[in-house]
Scaffold this active site. Structure first.
Site, PDB file in Angstrom:
ATOM      1  N   ASP A  67       0.813  -1.217   0.000  1.00 37.60           N
ATOM      2  CA  ASP A  67       0.000   0.000   0.000  1.00 37.60           C
ATOM      3  C   ASP A  67       0.847   1.268   0.000  1.00 37.60           C
ATOM      4  OD1 ASP A  67       0.913  -0.545   2.586  1.00 37.60           O
ATOM      5  OD2 ASP A  67      -1.063  -1.006   3.365  1.00 37.60           O
ATOM      6  N   ASP A 136      -7.605  -2.941  14.125  1.00 43.67           N
ATOM      7  CA  ASP A 136      -8.993  -3.216  13.737  1.00 43.67           C
ATOM      8  C   ASP A 136      -9.099  -4.432  12.802  1.00 43.67           C
ATOM      9  OD1 ASP A 136      -7.956  -2.224  11.367  1.00 43.67           O
ATOM     10  OD2 ASP A 136      -9.323  -0.499  11.231  1.00 43.67           O
ATOM     11  N   HIS A 138      -7.276  -4.932   9.978  1.00 40.44           N
ATOM     12  CA  HIS A 138      -6.954  -4.734   8.559  1.00 40.44           C
ATOM     13  C   HIS A 138      -5.654  -5.427   8.168  1.00 40.44           C
ATOM     14  CE1 HIS A 138      -4.880  -0.731   9.781  1.00 40.44           C
ATOM     15  NE2 HIS A 138      -3.914  -1.517   9.354  1.00 40.44           N
TER      16      HIS A 138
END
Ligand code: F6R
Length: 259
Positions: A67, A136, A138
């Site tokens: 990313d 969370d 991800h």
């Protein structure tokens, strides 16, 4: 899923380094998927050590990072391009045109995402993907609710991720709200996945990802459906796993042929 629990991040990194070195020694032109954040830093230090002290060469390796923030140039100290140059690429012999990171400054983000997917396919696909995990759940920046079949695309970061990542920026308002990330489906296409997590702060999410139901609300849980995943965690991150003693017993009693 193989769950490996070791006392320290350094010991986890040493296992990861050995797995990656074995891959590259057997396949010098291996394709690696790489992550950023604080988790892979011990692994990258170990890869640099293997390069410098044991002659591990990355000269034929291709890599694809998961990313990149949208709107940050590669020279920005908080960009993932900058991070990778500092933490790994600048210290090993990988060719700069073989080390791919999504271009967060692309004029046409959608075609950048399509081209990134195409480049992964043209390279023959990712042999080994390194992952961290967000608090969370991800992986990459596939936040809760991401399609479990998603491909490389633009995502909006959750408030929790912005807060978590604010530590890298001077001011939380500077954290970009958008990123380009490989999709969950892109990650699931990798031959092998190594997911690392360290510290007590990751204990809850590791137990959900490994032992909870498979759900888009915990994107990392999809890895339960992948045939070749190793979850490599330190004691603190593994401390909330219900089956912890079984995972340790399996690891300590591996038959020679499997070890
Ligand atoms: C970064 C990435 C993220 C991180 C995750 C954990 O390339 O893909 O999924 O792995 O946010 O970050 P750290 O390691 O900083 O806790």
């Amino acid at each position: 899923m193989e769950i490996i629990i070791r006392p320290t991040p350094e010991e986890c990194a040493s296992i990861g380094g050995r797995i990656i070195a074995n891959l590259i020694n057997g396949k010098p032109n291996a394709v690696l998927g790489l992550a950023t954040g604080s988790t892979p830093i011990p692994l990258y230090s170990e890869l640099i050590r293997l390069h410098k002290e044991e002659g591990l060469s990355f000269s034929e390796v291709t890599s694809f990072n998961l990313d990149e923030y949208i709107g940050l140039s590669g020279e920005h100290p908080c960009s993932y391009q900058f991070f990778m140059d500092e933490e790994l690429f600048g210290k090993i012999d990988i060719k700069s045109n073989s080390a791919h990171i999504p271009n967060g400054e692309a004029q046409d983000i959608q075609s950048e995402c399509l081209q990134y997917e195409q480049a992964i396919r043209s390279s023959g696909g990712i042999d080994l993907q390194v992952l961290g995990i967000g608090s969370d759940g991800h992986i990459g920046f596939n936040e809760p609710g991401s399609s479990l079949g998603s491909r490389t695309r633009i995502k909006t970061l959750t408030g929790e991720t912005i807060e978590d990542n604010a530590r890298f920026f001077d001011n939380p308002d500077q954290v970009p709200r958008h990123c380009i990330t490989m999709g969950v489906g892109t990650i699931m296409d990798s031959e092998t996945v190594l997911l690392f997590a360290f510290g007590e702060g990751k204990a809850d999410i590791i137990s959900k990802a490994v032992e909870g139901p498979v759900s888009a609300m915990v994107p990392a849980s999809i890895l339960q459906l992948h045939p070749n995943v190793k979850v490599i965690v330190d004691e603190a991150a593994g401390s909330k796993l219900a089956n912890i003693s079984y995972y340790k017993e399996v690891y300590e009693n591996k038959p020679d042929w499997q070890a």
